[in-house]
Design an enzyme around this catalytic site. Structure first.
Site, PDB file in Angstrom:
ATOM      1  CG  ASP A  12      -1.713   1.210   1.413  1.00  0.00           C
ATOM      2  OD1 ASP A  12      -2.403   1.599   0.464  1.00  0.00           O
ATOM      3  OD2 ASP A  12      -1.655   1.798   2.513  1.00  0.00           O
ATOM      4  CG  ASP A  14      -1.744   7.727   0.413  1.00  0.00           C
ATOM      5  OD1 ASP A  14      -1.587   8.946   0.515  1.00  0.00           O
ATOM      6  OD2 ASP A  14      -1.792   7.132  -0.691  1.00  0.00           O
ATOM      7  CG  ASP A 178      -2.097   2.090   6.406  1.00  0.00           C
ATOM      8  OD1 ASP A 178      -2.053   1.803   5.193  1.00  0.00           O
ATOM      9  OD2 ASP A 178      -2.783   3.015   6.860  1.00  0.00           O
TER      10      ASP A 178
END
Length: 230
Positions: A12, A14, A178
């Site tokens: 990922d 961001d 995240d």
């Protein structure tokens, strides 16, 4: 722990590799100002990030992480998203930073023989500039934005698409992120998931989602991956 050897690491962006909230918040508030609406503190907007630009825009318009069906018209959301894109394109990007040890860690993983890919829900038009600014463009063999396919995370199809494109069986791939969108996408694609606790997960501990493993810093993740997956 005995792990299957892995070849492909899908990241990922961001909240995993970069903290982009300061610039996203600036663009969001600029959009709201243009539309004649109230603005919000950065920490409020931080909780709205992670599901792509459209959801960020809709959350900003209603002032809540929850957007009810029919609360916004398509026309209103379409217009606001265009204003947001214009605002985000004008943001310098100077306030978007890499998390500690990410640049060194990505290079270390590449040198260890892993293929690196990127699957983000951020609109694809904004991704190349970010990768170039950090010197990461050459590290990723495949890059997908949130609008590259008809679906985005947590749908597993972007991860399956990367595996097919790079001719890698799912059991030899790993999703690293995240938020619940990353973990659910990986679990639904039947690939290992590694969670990072410091990003944008709407206040929920990433460990509650039961990833294969979870880490509080990027360096710890890199060391573990090289130990367990090579």
């Amino acid at each position: 722990m005995t792990a299957v050897k892995k070849e492909l690491l899908i990241f990922d962006l961001d909240g995993t590799l970069i903290d982009s909230v300061p610039d996203l918040a600036q663009a969001t508030n600029n959009m709201l100002t243009t539309l004649g609406k109230s603005t919000y503190p950065i920490e409020t907007i931080r909780n709205w990030v992670g599901n792509g630009s459209r959801m960020l825009v809709e959350r900003a318009l209603v002032g809540s992480v929850e957007v009810a069906e029919g609360q916004l018209s398509k026309e209103e959301a379409d217009h606001a998203e265009k204003v947001f894109f214009d605002a985000y394109a004008k943001v310098s990007g100077d306030n978007t930073v890499a998390y500690p040890n990410v640049s060194e860690g990505l290079k270390k993983l590449k040198q260890a023989g892993f293929t690196l890919a990127l699957v983000t829900n951020k609109p694809s038009q904004f991704v190349p500039k970010i990768l170039e600014s950090f010197g990461w463009s050459e590290l990723f063999t495949e890059v997908l934005g949130g609008d590259s396919l008809p679906t985005k995370k947590p749908d597993p199809e972007p991860l399956r698409h990367v595996c097919r494109t790079l001719q890698t069986a799912p059991e030899h791939a790993v999703m690293i992120g995240d938020s619940k969108n990353d973990i659910f996408a990986g679990q639904n694609a039947n690939i290992d998931t590694l969670g990072l606790s410091y990003g944008y997960n709407y206040g929920q501990d990433i460990r509650e989602l039961k990833p294969t493993a979870a880490f509080d810093d990027f360096q710890g993740l890199v060391d573990w991956v090289i130990t367990e997956y090579t």
